[in-house]
Each structure stands twice: as C-alpha cells, then as structure tokens.
Scaffold this active site. Structure first.
Site, PDB file in Angstrom:
ATOM      1  N   THR A  43       0.853  -1.190   0.000  1.00 54.04           N
ATOM      2  CA  THR A  43       0.000   0.000   0.000  1.00 54.04           C
ATOM      3  C   THR A  43       0.892   1.244   0.000  1.00 54.04           C
ATOM      4  O   THR A  43       1.983   1.211   0.577  1.00 54.04           O
ATOM      5  CB  THR A  43      -0.886  -0.014   1.263  1.00 54.04           C
ATOM      6  OG1 THR A  43      -1.823  -1.084   1.144  1.00 54.04           O
ATOM      7  CG2 THR A  43      -1.660   1.286   1.452  1.00 54.04           C
ATOM      8  N   ALA A  99       8.218   1.277   1.897  1.00 49.14           N
ATOM      9  CA  ALA A  99       8.631   1.368   3.304  1.00 49.14           C
ATOM     10  C   ALA A  99       8.819   2.839   3.656  1.00 49.14           C
ATOM     11  O   ALA A  99       9.025   3.677   2.779  1.00 49.14           O
ATOM     12  CB  ALA A  99       9.928   0.604   3.532  1.00 49.14           C
ATOM     13  N   GLU A 119       0.116  -5.797   5.627  1.00 47.54           N
ATOM     14  CA  GLU A 119       1.367  -5.867   4.854  1.00 47.54           C
ATOM     15  C   GLU A 119       2.323  -6.888   5.453  1.00 47.54           C
ATOM     16  O   GLU A 119       3.013  -7.604   4.716  1.00 47.54           O
ATOM     17  CB  GLU A 119       2.014  -4.478   4.805  1.00 47.54           C
ATOM     18  CG  GLU A 119       1.211  -3.495   3.968  1.00 47.54           C
ATOM     19  CD  GLU A 119       1.659  -2.054   4.110  1.00 47.54           C
ATOM     20  OE1 GLU A 119       1.318  -1.250   3.241  1.00 47.54           O
ATOM     21  OE2 GLU A 119       2.337  -1.722   5.099  1.00 47.54           O
TER      22      GLU A 119
HETATM   23  C1  5RP Z   1       1.648   1.679   4.201  1.00 50.89           C
HETATM   24  C2  5RP Z   1       3.115   1.528   4.131  1.00 50.89           C
HETATM   25  C3  5RP Z   1       3.822   2.140   2.967  1.00 50.89           C
HETATM   26  O1  5RP Z   1       4.445   1.133   2.241  1.00 50.89           O
HETATM   27  C4  5RP Z   1       4.836   3.124   3.486  1.00 50.89           C
HETATM   28  O2  5RP Z   1       4.174   4.074   4.318  1.00 50.89           O
HETATM   29  C5  5RP Z   1       5.525   3.851   2.337  1.00 50.89           C
HETATM   30  O3  5RP Z   1       4.585   4.638   1.678  1.00 50.89           O
HETATM   31  P1  5RP Z   1       4.935   5.455   0.366  1.00 50.89           P
HETATM   32  O4  5RP Z   1       5.274   4.482  -0.702  1.00 50.89           O
HETATM   33  O5  5RP Z   1       3.677   6.234   0.100  1.00 50.89           O
HETATM   34  O6  5RP Z   1       6.104   6.369   0.698  1.00 50.89           O
HETATM   35  O7  5RP Z   1       3.753   0.921   4.961  1.00 50.89           O
HETATM   36  O8  5RP Z   1       1.122   1.124   5.366  1.00 50.89           O
END
Ligand code: 5RP
Length: 230
Positions: A43, A99, A119
């Site tokens: 996500t 991440a 996740e």
């Molecule tokens: C969601 C997550 C995402 O992978 C993490 O926050 C990174 O997000 P983004 O790709 O928008 O920087 O852990 O729960």
C-alpha cells in the site's frame, strides 16, 4: 544483508526526483514478476506506481492479493486480477511493498499508510518479499514514529501502557482498528518489536525484521541499488 550491487537495473536517465525514484523502483520490481505468479501488493504511493507497471506487462495467470481497499480498487481498475489470500491457500510467490525507513541491516519501519498489519501478513506469506523505495527512505538508524495498530477496546489503557504514543486522528486500519504512532526511542529495533508485540491491545507494529525481506530496490540519483538478503 548481502553486499549491495549498484545499477542492477541500469537506467539511461537516473531518477532525480522522489516521484521518479519511486517509479523507477516500482518498474524494476514489476520485472521480477512472472507468468502465473501469486503476488502480494502493498500500500502507498510507491506501490501506486507498481500497479500500472505490473498491468503493462500483460502477464498471464497472475493473481494479486491487496493489502488495502485503495490498492485493491487501483489494481482492479488497471485490469489486474485480485483475490483473497485464502483463495491462494495463504501462499504467495512474491510480495512487493514500499517502506517508510530502511536501515543498513534490512530492518524496516512501515505503516505510514496504516496498512502494516496486512502488509506484514502478506510479506510473511510470501516466498520473496521485495521492498521498493526512493533514496531518502534509506537511513543509518531507524527512528520514531513507529506506526502501531491498536484495538478500539481498551485503547486508552493500551496507549497509557505504550507511553510515548500519539493516536492519528480519524485514521483507521483496513480492518477498522485505530492507528497511532509510537514516538519513543528506537535504539534496538528487535527489542522494541518484542516489547510492542507483548503489549495487550496492540494488534501489530510497523517494525519489520530483516529476515522478512528478500530484496530491497532503492532508486537513487546514481541509479538502482539492489540489496539482496541471502
Ligand atoms: C503503508 C506503508 C507504505 O508502504 C509506506 O508508508 C511507504 O509509503 P509510500 O510508498 O507512500 O512512501 O507501509 O502502510
């Protein structure tokens, strides 16, 4: 962690912006998926770049499991096949996710989007867990905030037990639980993970151990850095 290899996916135009780096890492990860693969989809904004890259490959027989309603609808809109983890007997060939922070030993902080419980389940169910990120996600030491998913029942006492924690106003996990950020020190991620896991009412925390991770693809201004965990 195995030694890093630079430029594993050579790019003619190294990405200079965060958005371009997310796209480059996502496109490199899409190339790791083969026909018939059972794929876990994370996500977030980096995964949002993965979905069109995966759909564009027009692989046959690929079945995806989404970790959030947002990922599910985006994947379906692109024509990807989305099923439940149970439909695949709880087994995935590969999971790809973003991440918030990645340390040199492969430990991660995840959950910026509040979906870290699903996740982590998907990462653990997968034979290969691939992390995709822009360069600023690589850090020397993990630090707060560490997202935590908290059961509504007893949330006040769970938060009191955690001490340095802040509830995210209006934020819910995909399963309807509360999302908060642990703001205390992260000196020893393994020790903190153990303590958080042992806190009643805490559903799951956003610390992911390096043992869960197979590959880390970090797009930098100098090209793609591909770290492999043996
Ligand atoms: C969601 C997550 C995402 O992978 C993490 O926050 C990174 O997000 P983004 O790709 O928008 O920087 O852990 O729960």
């Amino acid at each position: 962690m195995a030694p890093e290899s630079a430029n594993a996916q050579p790019s003619l135009t190294p990405p200079h912006t965060v958005e371009a780096q997310k796209r480059a890492a996502a496109e490199a990860a899409a190339l790791l998926v083969g026909d018939g693969a059972r794929v876990g989809l994370g996500t977030g904004t980096t995964v949002a770049q993965l979905l069109p890259a995966l759909a564009a490959r027009q692989l046959s027989g690929v079945r995806c499991v989404a970790t959030s309603p947002a990922t599910r609808s985006a994947a379906l809109a692109l024509g990807l096949t989305v099923v439940e983890l149970e439909d695949l007997d709880g087994e995935l060939d590969i999971a790809i996710d973003g991440a918030d922070q990645i340390d040199p030993t492969g430990w991660l902080i995840k959950g910026g989007g509040g979906a870290h419980t699903r996740e982590k389940i998907v990462a653990a169910a997968s034979k290969r867990f691939v992390v995709i990120a822009s360069a600023e996600k690589a850090v020397a030491h993990l630090k707060a905030p560490v997202p935590v998913e908290i059961l509504r029942f007893g949330a006040i006492s769970t938060c009191a037990r955690l001490g340095e924690v802040q509830l995210r106003e209006g934020a819910l996990s995909p399963d309807g639980n509360l999302i908060a950020d642990y703001l205390g020190p992260v000196e020893d991620p393994a020790l903190l993970a153990k303590w958080l896991s042992g806190t009643p009412g805490l559903v799951e925390h956003g610390l992911f151990a390096g043992e869960l991770v197979s590959d880390i693809l970090i797009a930098t201004e100098g090209g793609m850095v591909h770290r492999r965990v043996p």
